[in-house]
Design a protein around this motif. Structure first.
Motif, PDB file in Angstrom:
ATOM      1  N   THR A  51     -14.023   9.918   2.117  1.00 52.37           N
ATOM      2  CA  THR A  51     -12.873   8.987   1.792  1.00 52.37           C
ATOM      3  C   THR A  51     -12.413   9.310   0.293  1.00 52.37           C
ATOM      4  N   TYR A  52     -11.018   9.165  -0.015  1.00 57.20           N
ATOM      5  CA  TYR A  52     -10.684   9.590  -1.173  1.00 57.20           C
ATOM      6  C   TYR A  52      -9.343   8.474  -1.361  1.00 57.20           C
ATOM      7  N   TRP A  53      -8.801   8.302  -2.641  1.00 59.59           N
ATOM      8  CA  TRP A  53      -7.835   7.613  -3.123  1.00 59.59           C
ATOM      9  C   TRP A  53      -6.485   8.261  -3.211  1.00 59.59           C
ATOM     10  N   ASN A  54      -5.360   7.832  -2.528  1.00 65.46           N
ATOM     11  CA  ASN A  54      -4.106   8.757  -2.535  1.00 65.46           C
ATOM     12  C   ASN A  54      -3.270   7.660  -3.138  1.00 65.46           C
ATOM     13  N   ASP A  55      -2.562   8.021  -4.346  1.00 64.29           N
ATOM     14  CA  ASP A  55      -1.907   7.269  -4.974  1.00 64.29           C
ATOM     15  C   ASP A  55      -0.381   7.217  -4.153  1.00 64.29           C
ATOM     16  N   ARG A  77      -8.038  -2.162  -4.786  1.00 66.42           N
ATOM     17  CA  ARG A  77      -8.816  -1.500  -4.092  1.00 66.42           C
ATOM     18  C   ARG A  77      -9.580  -0.364  -4.752  1.00 66.42           C
ATOM     19  N   THR A  78      -9.176  -0.222  -6.039  1.00 66.69           N
ATOM     20  CA  THR A  78      -9.919   0.813  -7.032  1.00 66.69           C
ATOM     21  C   THR A  78     -10.461  -0.081  -8.207  1.00 66.69           C
ATOM     22  N   SER A 100       0.854  -1.130  -0.023  1.00 64.72           N
ATOM     23  CA  SER A 100       0.040   0.192   0.019  1.00 64.72           C
ATOM     24  C   SER A 100       1.026   1.323   0.155  1.00 64.72           C
ATOM     25  N   ARG A 140      -3.389   4.146  -1.051  1.00 63.51           N
ATOM     26  CA  ARG A 140      -4.519   3.366   0.072  1.00 63.51           C
ATOM     27  C   ARG A 140      -5.530   4.716  -0.141  1.00 63.51           C
ATOM     28  N   HIS A 141      -6.672   4.254   0.534  1.00 61.82           N
ATOM     29  CA  HIS A 141      -7.804   5.225   0.834  1.00 61.82           C
ATOM     30  C   HIS A 141      -7.401   6.072   2.262  1.00 61.82           C
TER      31      HIS A 141
END
Length: 245
Positions: free
Chosen positions: A62-66, A109-110, A49, A54-55
């Motif tokens: 909630t948002y996704w972070n590369d 996860r995405t 991760s 991770r989220h």
């Protein structure tokens, strides 16, 4: 060779002793190729991760972070994993699909499957001197990379590097290189690691700033190599012989 690997979309493994210029080389090539560089210093707690992403949660939800690996993919950059053998084997497995002919990164996860653009490159490095049974690359990982072996520069070249980096007198630079080479000959017997060019440069900077050579060598080189008082005293004898005033 590095540029040919980039042109042919081949991942690269760089191996060599500490302080021989592996990271500086990758930084130089990234600048030369005009690609952004994403560097990750690997360690025991590094997870997949941490590389992929991770989220996260903030006030809006909630948002996704590369992670750096995913960022390098999206922006066509170079992802450099420094001391990759320090990472857990279950973490480095995430590199497999990127480092063979598929060149993809599945993000479970995405639900995304990112295809690596032509500009993306994966580079890893490690110090073979630190390898042992518990820390080494799995054959299934190692055989996905072409390998470049680095070593310390030739004495004349190393002295030039020290002069260029610090502005020190060439005679003093040669003395520092002579010291490093003498210590490298004993590294297998008394020291865990040989002194790299980086330590020589640090000592040279102190000397240029007015520090006496024996003191500069002690704090920048000798004390960095061993905590054993007897070994330290023995190494300082070598320093005294080379910098006899």
């Amino acid at each position: 060779m590095f540029q040919l690997a980039y042109q042919n979309r081949l991942p690269v493994l760089i191996k060599g002793p500490t302080g021989c210029g592996k990271t500086r080389f990758v930084e130089h090539m990234a600048a030369r190729l005009g690609r952004p560089l994403y560097t990750v210093s690997c360690h025991d707690d590094l997870s997949a991760s941490d590389l992929v992403g991770r989220h996260l949660i903030d006030s809006s939800g909630t948002y996704w972070n590369d992670g750096p690996l995913t960022q390098a993919l999206r922006h066509g950059g170079i992802c450099y994993l420094d001391e990759v053998v320090e990472a857990r084997k279950d973490t480095t497995v995430v590199l497999h699909a990127l480092s063979d002919d598929r060149r993809i990164l599945p993000i479970d996860r995405t639900g995304e499957i990112l295809a690596a653009p032509a500009e993306f490159m994966l580079v890893v490095s490690y110090n073979p001197g630190y390898q042992h049974l518990l820390k080494g690359l799995k054959p299934s990982t190692r055989q996905r990379f072409i390998s470049l072996a680095f070593d310390f520069p030739a004495p004349e070249r190393e002295a030039e590097i020290v002069v260029t980096e610090t502005g020190i007198d060439p005679v003093r630079a040669k003395q520092l290189v002579s010291l490093a080479r003498a210590l490298r000959l004993t590294a297998d017997h008394d020291l865990e690691e040989a002194p790299g060019t980086r330590l020589i440069v640090d000592a040279a900077k102190l000397m240029v700033s007015g520090c006496r050579a024996p003191t500069a060598c002690r704090v920048a080189i000798i004390e960095c190599l061993s905590d054993d008082p007897e070994i330290t005293r023995a190494l300082m004898v070598v320093v005294a012989a080379i910098f006899a005033e």
